[in-house]
Every structure is written in C-alpha cells, then in structure tokens.
Design a protein around this motif. Sequence first.
Motif, PDB file in Angstrom:
ATOM      1  N   SER A  12       0.977  -1.097  -0.042  1.00 10.44           N
ATOM      2  CA  SER A  12      -0.182   0.035  -0.082  1.00 10.44           C
ATOM      3  C   SER A  12       0.748   1.250   0.081  1.00 10.44           C
ATOM      4  CB  SER A  12      -0.913  -0.094   1.362  1.00 10.44           C
ATOM      5  OG  SER A  12      -1.816   1.070   1.256  1.00 10.44           O
ATOM      6  N   GLY A  17      -4.671   3.080  -1.336  1.00 12.99           N
ATOM      7  CA  GLY A  17      -4.271   1.834  -0.750  1.00 12.99           C
ATOM      8  C   GLY A  17      -4.844   1.700   0.733  1.00 12.99           C
ATOM      9  N   CYS A 199      -2.328  -2.768  -3.991  1.00 11.82           N
ATOM     10  CA  CYS A 199      -3.456  -1.846  -3.653  1.00 11.82           C
ATOM     11  C   CYS A 199      -3.539  -0.671  -4.711  1.00 11.82           C
ATOM     12  CB  CYS A 199      -3.355  -1.163  -2.343  1.00 11.82           C
ATOM     13  SG  CYS A 199      -3.568  -2.091  -0.953  1.00 11.82           S
TER      14      CYS A 199
END
Length: 318
Positions: A12, A17, A199
């Motif tokens: 992330s 994210g 993400c």
Amino acid sequence: MTAAAGSVLALSGGVGGAKLCLGLSDCLPAERLHIACNTGDDFQHLGLTICPDIDTVLYTLSGRNDSARGWGLAGETWEVLQALQALEADTWFRLGDRDLATHLWRAGELARGGSLSAVTAELARRLGVRAQVYPMSDDPVPTLVHTDAGELAFQEYFVREQCRPRVSGFRFRGIDAARLQPSLAALCRSADLAGVIICPSNPFVSIDPILRLDNFWQTLRQCNTRVVAVAPIVAGQALKGPAAKMMAELGMPVTACGVAEHYARHYPGLVTTFVIDHSDATLAPEIAALGMEVQVRSTVMQERASKQALAKSCLELL
C-alpha cells in the motif's frame, strides 16, 4: 466475510491503498492481514520523521482519518502551524496539531533507538489497529523525482510544488543497500501466505519502491502465490494523486492498461490477476494479452460498503 485460510499481504501507498486496506480489515481476522507500507515518501521536517503513507494507513484503519481532505486527522486544528508561520518558519508541509503529536512521539521513540518497525507496531497498538502494519524497510529509501525543475524530494514535488514540474523519472536513494523489513521476508518464507494484493496506489512512487527493495518482487514470485493488482487508473484518471499526470509525462498511455504494462515490463510474471473498473472493461483483451487474468469489478471506493465489496472481490480472486 473471510477468504480462504492463510495470511494476506497488501502492498500500500497512501489514500487509495488505505481505503482498500480498510475494506480488507473488515473482511479478514486481524492476525491474517499484513500491510507493507511504502516509506519512500518519508522525510525529515522541522526535526521530525514524517511517514505519510504509514500514518494514512494507521489513521484510516483506526477511524481517525479526515475523509474529506483525504489526509491527516479528522477534527484537526492548526495552532502550531499558525505560530510557526508567525516565526517565518518553513510551513509548506501542513502539520495539524493532532497529527503533530504522532510525529513528536515517533521522533522520541526513534531517538531512543527504536526501529521504524517497532515504533510503527507500537503506534498501531496505541491507535487500536490490530492488523500487522510494517514499513517496507527500517532503512531510509527516499524517493527523488526527476523533473524539468531539477531533482526534487517527493514531498517537495508533491506538496511544495503541487506536482507542477514535468516528470521524467524517479530514483530511490539508498535502495541498493536497504533491506526488506524482516517480518515481510519471514512471511514470504512461511507456508501461511495465501496471496498478495497490490492496492490501487501510484505504481511509480508507492508500489515500485516496495517491489524493487531487496528484489522483493522476485521473492514474491518465488512464493508461487497469487498476486492480485488493482488498477489505480479509472477511465483515464487517477482518483487521487498525480499518477495520471506522471504517466502522460512519461509517454505512457493514461489507462489501466498502461499500469498493467508497467507491471508486466518491470516485474514479469508477478501479477497473476489484474482488476479493472467496469468503465474500463473494453481494455480487458489488451491486458489479458500481457499474460494476466483480467477481472472487472467496481473499483471506485467511496462509502465503507464499496471498500468492503472490492476487498471481498480481491480475496475471492486469491
């Protein structure tokens, strides 16, 4: 809502994210969710170590984030910033009073010899975050942006210059000597890793630093586990941040397919499934030709339910 047994690792950056990580935290038992945060955005400011992506993830998972601004803490005040301005101090990076408490506490713990990993884990505990949140490394790997205004530290480019300079490339200073956070390496060596989710974060300045660090992408590939990546570009636009502008200036197609091509070129064989939004469904054959399975889902995350729905879809694909 849960996935098949095993731990899930999410890679992330910041806002985008963090939204998916929140959805994942609603769908998984806390002990099975592991989040590797980009630290290329980290920098020193006013004598403090600022970790924007780590803090955005922690604030979001703890329900303290300012969803309207997309960064920082809800209910923020700015008394210290105003006092710094009166002193003609450097205030281009806005630190709210409540946010400043995080940075002061972190600075004290780091000064006492704590590693960034240990300090992050303790901060997560104090904020009530039960998922495992790690910096990608305990070593500094600052992102530098090559622009027509010269080489800029990422926060100088992103915040001070408001992304105005034209981008021509990136450099991650110290990445050759930096080492992957030990728990991430251990997770990959274990038989417990059920899958990896990339993400919908900026591929250049959020995901690339994580994957390139210590050849982490090759380690993940050797795990022989599924890797699901969610496109951060929807209908030719980045929902948050400068990814679309960067892609255009780098001469790349500003599409979900452009992101898929980036991953396929730099990390061949890593991404097994690429998730795109319904608005980009016509790109599916082009992405599939890169050797990835393509799944079409609703990837725009606004309310909590949409975060949960995308998280559940990603977990099902694992």
